[in-house]
Design an enzyme around this catalytic site. Structure first.
Site, PDB file in Angstrom:
ATOM      1  N   THR A 107      10.081   6.258  -3.168  1.00 23.70           N
ATOM      2  CA  THR A 107      11.108   6.587  -4.164  1.00 23.70           C
ATOM      3  C   THR A 107      10.708   6.009  -5.521  1.00 23.70           C
ATOM      4  O   THR A 107      10.093   4.937  -5.579  1.00 23.70           O
ATOM      5  CB  THR A 107      12.462   6.008  -3.704  1.00 23.70           C
ATOM      6  OG1 THR A 107      12.849   6.684  -2.517  1.00 23.70           O
ATOM      7  CG2 THR A 107      13.549   6.192  -4.761  1.00 23.70           C
ATOM      8  N   GLY A 108      11.069   6.717  -6.596  1.00 24.96           N
ATOM      9  CA  GLY A 108      10.773   6.223  -7.939  1.00 24.96           C
ATOM     10  C   GLY A 108       9.925   7.238  -8.686  1.00 24.96           C
ATOM     11  O   GLY A 108       9.530   8.270  -8.135  1.00 24.96           O
ATOM     12  N   SER A 109       9.632   6.924  -9.953  1.00 27.53           N
ATOM     13  CA  SER A 109       8.922   7.900 -10.788  1.00 27.53           C
ATOM     14  C   SER A 109       7.468   8.084 -10.338  1.00 27.53           C
ATOM     15  O   SER A 109       6.931   9.193 -10.417  1.00 27.53           O
ATOM     16  CB  SER A 109       8.988   7.462 -12.256  1.00 27.53           C
ATOM     17  OG  SER A 109       8.472   6.158 -12.409  1.00 27.53           O
ATOM     18  N   ASP A 132       4.122   4.781  -1.622  1.00 29.33           N
ATOM     19  CA  ASP A 132       5.319   4.421  -2.390  1.00 29.33           C
ATOM     20  C   ASP A 132       4.922   3.646  -3.646  1.00 29.33           C
ATOM     21  O   ASP A 132       3.826   3.088  -3.708  1.00 29.33           O
ATOM     22  CB  ASP A 132       6.232   3.562  -1.495  1.00 29.33           C
ATOM     23  CG  ASP A 132       7.677   3.532  -1.979  1.00 29.33           C
ATOM     24  OD1 ASP A 132       7.964   3.998  -3.091  1.00 29.33           O
ATOM     25  OD2 ASP A 132       8.528   3.009  -1.224  1.00 29.33           O
ATOM     26  N   LYS A 191       9.906  -4.652  -4.500  1.00 27.40           N
ATOM     27  CA  LYS A 191      10.347  -3.267  -4.563  1.00 27.40           C
ATOM     28  C   LYS A 191      11.873  -3.232  -4.629  1.00 27.40           C
ATOM     29  O   LYS A 191      12.533  -4.219  -4.374  1.00 27.40           O
ATOM     30  CB  LYS A 191       9.867  -2.511  -3.314  1.00 27.40           C
ATOM     31  CG  LYS A 191       8.382  -2.132  -3.397  1.00 27.40           C
ATOM     32  CD  LYS A 191       7.964  -1.217  -2.277  1.00 27.40           C
ATOM     33  CE  LYS A 191       8.793   0.009  -2.115  1.00 27.40           C
ATOM     34  NZ  LYS A 191       8.932   0.847  -3.337  1.00 27.40           N
ATOM     35  N   GLY A 192      12.376  -2.055  -4.976  1.00 31.87           N
ATOM     36  CA  GLY A 192      13.826  -1.891  -4.992  1.00 31.87           C
ATOM     37  C   GLY A 192      14.402  -1.660  -6.369  1.00 31.87           C
ATOM     38  O   GLY A 192      15.618  -1.532  -6.524  1.00 31.87           O
ATOM     39  N   GLY A 193      13.509  -1.572  -7.373  1.00 29.80           N
ATOM     40  CA  GLY A 193      13.994  -1.260  -8.721  1.00 29.80           C
ATOM     41  C   GLY A 193      14.771   0.043  -8.743  1.00 29.80           C
ATOM     42  O   GLY A 193      15.717   0.215  -9.508  1.00 29.80           O
ATOM     43  N   GLU A 249      12.959   2.067   2.261  1.00 31.56           N
ATOM     44  CA  GLU A 249      11.519   1.940   1.968  1.00 31.56           C
ATOM     45  C   GLU A 249      10.863   0.921   2.899  1.00 31.56           C
ATOM     46  O   GLU A 249       9.759   1.147   3.390  1.00 31.56           O
ATOM     47  CB  GLU A 249      11.317   1.505   0.511  1.00 31.56           C
ATOM     48  CG  GLU A 249      11.642   2.614  -0.482  1.00 31.56           C
ATOM     49  CD  GLU A 249      11.638   2.158  -1.933  1.00 31.56           C
ATOM     50  OE1 GLU A 249      11.453   3.006  -2.799  1.00 31.56           O
ATOM     51  OE2 GLU A 249      11.832   0.956  -2.201  1.00 31.56           O
ATOM     52  N   LYS A 260       1.957  -3.253 -13.292  1.00 28.83           N
ATOM     53  CA  LYS A 260       2.708  -3.780 -12.140  1.00 28.83           C
ATOM     54  C   LYS A 260       1.994  -4.961 -11.461  1.00 28.83           C
ATOM     55  O   LYS A 260       2.551  -5.610 -10.591  1.00 28.83           O
ATOM     56  CB  LYS A 260       2.929  -2.671 -11.097  1.00 28.83           C
ATOM     57  CG  LYS A 260       3.623  -1.412 -11.622  1.00 28.83           C
ATOM     58  CD  LYS A 260       5.088  -1.637 -11.807  1.00 28.83           C
ATOM     59  CE  LYS A 260       5.845  -0.418 -12.306  1.00 28.83           C
ATOM     60  NZ  LYS A 260       5.926   0.692 -11.396  1.00 28.83           N
TER      61      LYS A 260
HETATM   62  C1  5RP Z   1      12.441   2.130  -5.566  1.00 32.75           C
HETATM   63  C2  5RP Z   1      11.195   1.368  -5.747  1.00 32.75           C
HETATM   64  C3  5RP Z   1      10.165   1.960  -6.667  1.00 32.75           C
HETATM   65  O1  5RP Z   1       9.034   2.238  -5.914  1.00 32.75           O
HETATM   66  C4  5RP Z   1       9.852   0.983  -7.748  1.00 32.75           C
HETATM   67  O2  5RP Z   1      11.058   0.680  -8.428  1.00 32.75           O
HETATM   68  C5  5RP Z   1       8.830   1.547  -8.735  1.00 32.75           C
HETATM   69  O3  5RP Z   1       9.391   2.600  -9.440  1.00 32.75           O
HETATM   70  P1  5RP Z   1       8.571   3.414 -10.518  1.00 32.75           P
HETATM   71  O4  5RP Z   1       7.471   4.114  -9.790  1.00 32.75           O
HETATM   72  O5  5RP Z   1       9.587   4.372 -11.101  1.00 32.75           O
HETATM   73  O6  5RP Z   1       8.056   2.440 -11.539  1.00 32.75           O
HETATM   74  O7  5RP Z   1      10.968   0.333  -5.189  1.00 32.75           O
HETATM   75  O8  5RP Z   1      13.371   1.423  -4.808  1.00 32.75           O
END
Ligand code: 5RP
Length: 262
Positions: free
Chosen positions: A33-35, A89, A102-104, A111, A129
């Site tokens: 999940t996430g961009s 992920d 994780k979890g942003g 996940e 990151k």
């Molecule tokens: C979602 C997450 C995402 O993988 C994490 O926040 C990174 O997000 P992004 O790829 O948008 O930077 O842990 O719960």
């Protein structure tokens, strides 16, 4: 219409594009999940449509499930899949032992379950990151709504004895209401600044009543694919260190950027 990607999106895209090479015909794949993970889902969708790739995808959130269906991936549940070949992920932070925060995006519980049920977990990330010590990014903690203020107070009290540099926390909000996870829970973000012993903290947090799961992923990730805006990608393996460095031609993927609405 072709969308001009920002440098950060280029980095995320090339990491996702390279990580798609981990996916082979017939695999059951955990979809993050996430961009960054959204790029991966789009890349896999293109492989399904153009190359006839046959995969079953287990999404880690309702958002990812929706996108995966849109791009033509066969979506199944973890109950149906039972075990997965690979999960790919994003992450909010990773260190040199490939431990993660994780979890942003609020999907840490699904996940972690999906990644743990996989032969291999591959993280896709832009270079920003990477950190020496986890903790600058607030650590998400999924908690049961019942008595959440008590749980929050208990967490903050427990942090006094932990090897961390901060111990304030906030309830994650969605506008003027608490953010609700796919499991109907709340998230408390812990502002720790620097986590000295992530393994110990992960264990202690999960022992507290009211805490469902925390966003520390310890010994779960097997490889990180790091993308850069110029198209270079590095694959770092937990056992072997950096194993490959390639360059991906972003122009080749123009069709993936067409008509994006995000
Ligand atoms: C979602 C997450 C995402 O993988 C994490 O926040 C990174 O997000 P992004 O790829 O948008 O930077 O842990 O719960």
């Amino acid at each position: 219409m072709t969308l001009e990607l920002s440098p950060i999106d280029k980095a995320k895209f090339v990491a996702a594009r390279r990580a798609a090479d981990f996916v082979e015909d017939g695999m059951r794949v955990g979809l993050g999940t996430g961009s960054t993970a959204a790029w991966l889902v789009r890349c896999l969708g293109e492989m399904v449509r153009d190359q006839g790739l046959r995969i079953k995808g287990v999404p880690t959130s309702t958002r990812t499930a929706e996108l995966a269906r849109q791009v033509g991936i066969n979506v199944i549940t973890l109950e149906e899949a039972r075990w997965l070949d690979v999960t790919i992920d994003g992450a909010d932070e990773f260190d040199d032992e490939l431990n993660l925060i994780k979890g942003g995006g609020g999907a840490l519980l699904h996940e972690k379950i999906v990644a743990t049920a996989s032969d291999q977990m591959v993280v896709i990330a832009d270079a920003a990151k990477e950190v020496e010590h986890l903790g600058a990014f607030p650590l998400p903690c999924e908690v049961i709504p019942f008595g959440w203020r008590t749980t929050q107070a208990l967490i903050e009290e427990t942090l006094v004895a932990m090897d961390v540099m901060g111990r304030s926390s906030v309830l994650r909000m969605n506008g003027d209401k608490p953010y609700i996870t796919d499991e109907g829970n709340y998230i408390i973000d812990l502002k720790l600044n620097r986590i000295g012993d992530a393994r110990q903290l992960a264990m202690v947090l999960n022992q507290m009543p009211g805490v469902v799961e925390n966003g520390l992923f310890i010994d779960i990730c097997d490889a990180v694919v790091i993308g850069h805006p110029d198209g270079t990608v590095e694959v770092r393996d937990i056992n072997e260190g950096t194993v490959t460095q390639d360059r991906i031609d972003i122009a080749d993927s123009d069709n993936l950027f067409s008509d994006l609405d995000e």
